[in-house]
Design a protein around this motif. Structure first.
Motif, PDB file in Angstrom:
ATOM      1  N   HIS A 638       0.846  -1.191   0.000  1.00 36.54           N
ATOM      2  CA  HIS A 638       0.000   0.000   0.000  1.00 36.54           C
ATOM      3  C   HIS A 638       0.888   1.251   0.000  1.00 36.54           C
ATOM      4  O   HIS A 638       1.939   1.292   0.649  1.00 36.54           O
ATOM      5  CB  HIS A 638      -0.914   0.024   1.231  1.00 36.54           C
ATOM      6  CG  HIS A 638      -1.931  -1.066   1.243  1.00 36.54           C
ATOM      7  ND1 HIS A 638      -3.194  -0.907   0.754  1.00 36.54           N
ATOM      8  CD2 HIS A 638      -1.849  -2.365   1.692  1.00 36.54           C
ATOM      9  CE1 HIS A 638      -3.868  -2.038   0.891  1.00 36.54           C
ATOM     10  NE2 HIS A 638      -3.057  -2.953   1.452  1.00 36.54           N
ATOM     11  N   ARG A 639       0.396   2.234  -0.707  1.00 34.85           N
ATOM     12  CA  ARG A 639       1.116   3.549  -0.749  1.00 34.85           C
ATOM     13  C   ARG A 639       0.149   4.626  -0.233  1.00 34.85           C
ATOM     14  O   ARG A 639      -0.938   4.813  -0.782  1.00 34.85           O
ATOM     15  CB  ARG A 639       1.551   3.865  -2.179  1.00 34.85           C
ATOM     16  CG  ARG A 639       2.363   5.150  -2.307  1.00 34.85           C
ATOM     17  CD  ARG A 639       2.868   5.289  -3.745  1.00 34.85           C
ATOM     18  NE  ARG A 639       3.667   6.487  -3.917  1.00 34.85           N
ATOM     19  CZ  ARG A 639       3.167   7.669  -4.246  1.00 34.85           C
ATOM     20  NH1 ARG A 639       1.855   7.798  -4.461  1.00 34.85           N
ATOM     21  NH2 ARG A 639       3.970   8.703  -4.392  1.00 34.85           N
ATOM     22  N   LEU A 640       0.605   5.286   0.825  1.00 33.26           N
ATOM     23  CA  LEU A 640      -0.226   6.332   1.440  1.00 33.26           C
ATOM     24  C   LEU A 640       0.422   7.703   1.222  1.00 33.26           C
ATOM     25  O   LEU A 640       1.631   7.890   1.412  1.00 33.26           O
ATOM     26  CB  LEU A 640      -0.377   6.102   2.941  1.00 33.26           C
ATOM     27  CG  LEU A 640      -0.888   4.720   3.373  1.00 33.26           C
ATOM     28  CD1 LEU A 640      -0.967   4.647   4.892  1.00 33.26           C
ATOM     29  CD2 LEU A 640      -2.252   4.433   2.748  1.00 33.26           C
ATOM     30  N   LEU A 641      -0.403   8.705   0.860  1.00 33.72           N
ATOM     31  CA  LEU A 641       0.066  10.096   0.697  1.00 33.72           C
ATOM     32  C   LEU A 641      -0.609  10.941   1.778  1.00 33.72           C
ATOM     33  O   LEU A 641      -1.833  11.113   1.771  1.00 33.72           O
ATOM     34  CB  LEU A 641      -0.284  10.643  -0.692  1.00 33.72           C
ATOM     35  CG  LEU A 641       0.227  12.059  -1.001  1.00 33.72           C
ATOM     36  CD1 LEU A 641       1.758  12.095  -0.942  1.00 33.72           C
ATOM     37  CD2 LEU A 641      -0.257  12.524  -2.384  1.00 33.72           C
ATOM     38  N   VAL A 642       0.214  11.435   2.730  1.00 35.42           N
ATOM     39  CA  VAL A 642      -0.294  12.199   3.878  1.00 35.42           C
ATOM     40  C   VAL A 642       0.003  13.686   3.672  1.00 35.42           C
ATOM     41  O   VAL A 642       1.144  14.067   3.344  1.00 35.42           O
ATOM     42  CB  VAL A 642       0.342  11.713   5.189  1.00 35.42           C
ATOM     43  CG1 VAL A 642      -0.174  12.536   6.370  1.00 35.42           C
ATOM     44  CG2 VAL A 642       0.038  10.231   5.392  1.00 35.42           C
TER      45      VAL A 642
END
Length: 796
Positions: A638-642
């Protein structure tokens, strides 16, 4: 005239006492000078400098001046030579009339110190007038039976000259019947009498004409003549008789013209023409003839012109009564003029200074003299000034007063005074004279400039434009003129490290303050300095005030992500077991903001995710947690952009990318993500260095903590009076150090480092979420740049 002045220092009324206030007076023999009448203007009288024993220049230096009693400038003082000269031709007869000697009184005034000398000038008479008879021809009727030796008084001549220049003798033309006899009066004058030497005979000679000559004592003598016409009469044996030989009366000086003064009366017992009586003036001056008139039939004397007590106090009138037969009788009328309070007091100013410097001690401002031409109570005076003024009147001699200050004056309290000097007589009704004086107090530089505030606080928003006007300081000076002109300046800073000259400047004329360059809140949050205000007096006076400048923060710094690193190196992958419960802490995004206040308040938001709904980010602390239970159907990677956003206006933001790998258990070897393999291959050597650095730093940190704990235990044991410090036997416990977080981390973290094998590369594997030490060192560097972020985080 008797003059009395009164002035009391406190009630502003001064009673004239013959007191001497610092005044030197000459002796009684001093100051008697003389000059001949009719002397040309500029005639020499005396050299005052020599007579007073002073240097010639001292007269001018001390402001010497000559003041006459009647305020007429008869004399002129040449201050350069010290000579006292006549200012005009002096006519003794006009100045003094018949009074001899003719004395003019004057005073000599000098300053520094103030002195008054009394002096007198005698105007000596010259024989410039001839004797004059009022009547050019006198008729005299003499009965023929008049006895030898009978004397007949003749009208005397008038001569304005005095002393020896006045009339000294009378003569008659040669004849066989009469000769002249000189007699004196109680007034000190002589008059002629015609004495019969031989009996007259009307039938032999009925008339005679003789010439009467009056001679003065001048050199050469002057003379005047009058004709005496004698008529020889038949016998008239009863002469008129006055009811009184002396008539006395009093007349107010304000009596109108035509007023009846007195009535004289004479009787003649003869009958017919010899009993008819006619009245006339006999041997009177021209002044009496112009002032009075007599009715020749009734003997009533009337006022012909107004009287003036100040000129003539009394009159003596000789009245003659002649009957129809030529016989006569004489009486005298004494007219006393009563003084009326018709002359207001006079104030004669001798010297006056309009300006006085403030803070001066007692100073004389004016010297003046008062007088009243009336007499008695009408001539008594009181002199005073208004109350509540810092001035007083001091009496001197010869009716002089000195107006003085009571003490030092303050121009800032009052710069101008209007003084009214009032002189009132004691007559009925009272008359007064007022003299207005204006005194200005000149300024002395005795007040330093005063700032409107002792300290000023100025606010400047960072990133300002150079030469920006940031505020104004203001000072006022109670003085005037150049003493009140204020110049502003920056004083040297107490902090020698503060580059004040490059930060601010001040306008010297108006106190405007300017920022010379753009200010940075993160570099300089506040500074203070002193400003001075100096007047232009001599000597100059100054004061100072403190100025504090507070730099206001602007939202000019974007959030900076400390973890995970966003520097383009190999991404850090977070491992999450598939058995994790909802709310499982995956990691924490750590960020800081170089600004302060609300500009540094950070909020976190999950901007983009591979599988929405699986992960969530807490807005206030950046913790990334699972939102639900994981399942086998969920993707492994998974790739998360915060998004990290501050609370400034406008807000600034930054993003952080997280990689999450779902694993069945932590014993499963970690396989690198395919897309990260090239980067990991390139970072093999870097990984070795990082492992070594991390191990070294961790060891040093652990050693420091152990040492710190040992020291604390030792100190506690000493406080408990153990008497020493004992080291526990055996090694320290092996569990890893647990450090509680007080920053944005919500709980404590533990970490350990292990190497993964089987992949052919050396790499880190984090068994639990941690924040590496080198990131803590990065946060420390940020906090050093911005002290507001110091101690915001704790790392394990």
């Amino acid at each position: 005239m008797a003059v009395t002045e009164s002035c009391f220092p406190r009630q502003r009324q001064v009673l004239f006492l013959f007191v001497f206030w610092g005044v030197s007076l000459a002796g009684s023999g001093f100051g008697r000078y003389s000059v001949m009448e009719e002397a040309e203007r500029g005639s020499f009288v005396v050299n005052l400098a020599k007579d007073l024993g002073l240097a010639v220049g001292e007269l001018a230096a001390r402001g010497t001046r000559v003041v006459s009693d009647d305020n007429e400038q008869y004399l002129l003082l040449d201050s350069q030579t010290g000579n006292l000269l006549t200012n005009e031709k002096l006519d003794r007869e006009q100045l003094c009339g018949s009074t001899e000697p003719c004395i003019l009184y004057f005073q000599i005034l000098m300053d520094d110190p103030f002195q008054i000398y009394r002096a007198e000038l005698r105007v000596r008479d010259t024989n410039d007038h001839s004797p004059v008879f009022q009547e050019k021809e006198t008729a005299l009727k003499i009965p023929e039976n008049t006895a030898e030796g009978t004397a007949f008084r003749l009208e005397r001549a008038q001569d304005p000259d005095g002393g020896l220049n006045s009339i000294q003798n009378y003569t008659i033309s040669p004849n066989s019947f009469f000769h002249i006899k000189i007699s004196g009066s109680d007034e000190g004058m002589i008059y002629p009498e015609l004495v019969l030497d031989k009996a007259l005979d009307r039938e032999e000679q009925g008339e005679l004409s003789l010439t009467l000559t009056a001679l003065d004592g001048g050199s050469p003598p002057r003379s005047g003549t009058s004709t005496v016409h004698i008529v020889v009469l038949d016998v008239n044996d009863n002469a008129p008789q006055f009811t009184q030989a002396l008539y006395e009366t009093q007349v107010p000086e304000n009596s109108p013209v035509g007023s009846l003064i007195v009535k004289v009366s004479a009787e003649d017992v003869d009958s017919g023409v010899n009993g008819e009586v006619a009245y006339s003036f006999f041997d009177v001056s021209e002044n009496i003839r112009t002032t009075f008139q007599i009715n020749p039939f009734s003997g009533e004397i009337f006022l012909r012109e107004l009287l003036d007590y100040e000129l003539v106090h009394s009159y003596k009138l000789n009245i003659q009564a002649i009957d129809g037969g030529g016989l006569s009788a004489r009486c005298r009328v004494l007219v006393e003029v009563l003084d009326i309070n018709d002359n207001p007091p006079e104030l004669i100013m001798s010297s006056f200074s309009n300006y006085i410097a403030e803070n001066s001690p007692e100073t004389a401002l004016a010297v003046f003299k008062i007088k009243d031409r009336d007499s008695g109570e009408n001539g008594k005076m009181v002199c005073y000034i208004q109350e509540n003024l810092p001035f007083l009147l001091k009496p001197s001699v010869e009716n002089f007063y000195i107006l003085m200050t009571e003490g030092a004056l303050d121009r800032e309290s009052r710069a101008e005074y209007n003084i009214i000097i009032t002189v009132t007589d004691l007559g009925t009704p009272r008359l007064k004279t007022e003299h207005n004086l204006t005194v200005w107090v000149s300024d002395v530089n005795d007040n330093a400039p005063a700032f409107t505030q002792s300290s000023y606080t100025l606010f400047v928003r960072e990133n300002n434009s150079p030469a920006l006007h940031i505020g104004t300081v203001s000072a006022t000076d109670r003085d005037s003129g150049t003493n009140a002109q204020v110049t502003y300046s920056l004083l040297p800073p107490q902090d020698t490290h503060l580059p004040l000259a490059s930060l601010v400047s001040i306008n010297a004329d108006n106190g405007h303050l300017f920022a010379l360059r753009s200010l940075d809140y993160e570099a300089l949050q506040a500074f203070e300095f002193r400003v001075g205000a100096t007047d232009r007096g001599s000597p100059a006076l100054s004061s100072e005030a403190l100025v504090r400048v507070l730099v206001l923060d602007a939202n000019d710094n974007s959030p900076f992500v400390l973890y995970p690193l966003q520097n383009g190196s190999a991404p850090c992958t977070e491992l999450v077991p598939r058995a994790a419960e909802p709310g499982y802490l995956v990691t924490k995004v750590v960020a800081v903001d170089g600004d302060s206040g609300q500009n540094a308040w950070l909020s976190f938001q999950l901007l983009k995710a591979t599988e929405p709904g699986l992960f969530g980010v807490w807005a206030h602390n950046g913790e990334v947690r699972t939102a639900r239970l994981l399942s086998e159907r969920d993707a492994a990677k998974h790739r998360l952009l915060v998004l990290v956003k501050d609370n400034g206006e406008p807000p600034r933001s930054a993003t952080a990318t997280l990689h999450v790998l779902l694993v069945d258990g932590f014993s499963q070897p970690y396989l690198p993500l395919p897309e990260a393999a090239p980067a990991q291959a390139q970072a093999d050597s870097l990984t070795v260095y990082l492992v070594v650095a991390l191990a070294s730093v961790s060891s040093l940190f652990l050693f420091s903590v152990l040492l710190f704990v040992a020291v604390r235990l030792c100190r506690r044991s000493r406080a408990a009076s153990v008497g020493g410090c004992s080291v526990p036997e055996g090694p320290f416990p092996e569990p890893l150090m647990d450090v509680s977080g007080t920053g944005t981390l919500s709980q404590s973290y533990q970490y350990e480092v292990c190497l993964s094998g089987g992949s052919g590369t050396n790499e880190f594997k984090f068994l639990k979420p941690i924040i590496p030490n080198f990131l803590a060192q990065g946060a420390e560097r940020v906090s050093e740049a911005n002290p507001s972020f110091r101690n915001s985080f704790e790392f394990s």
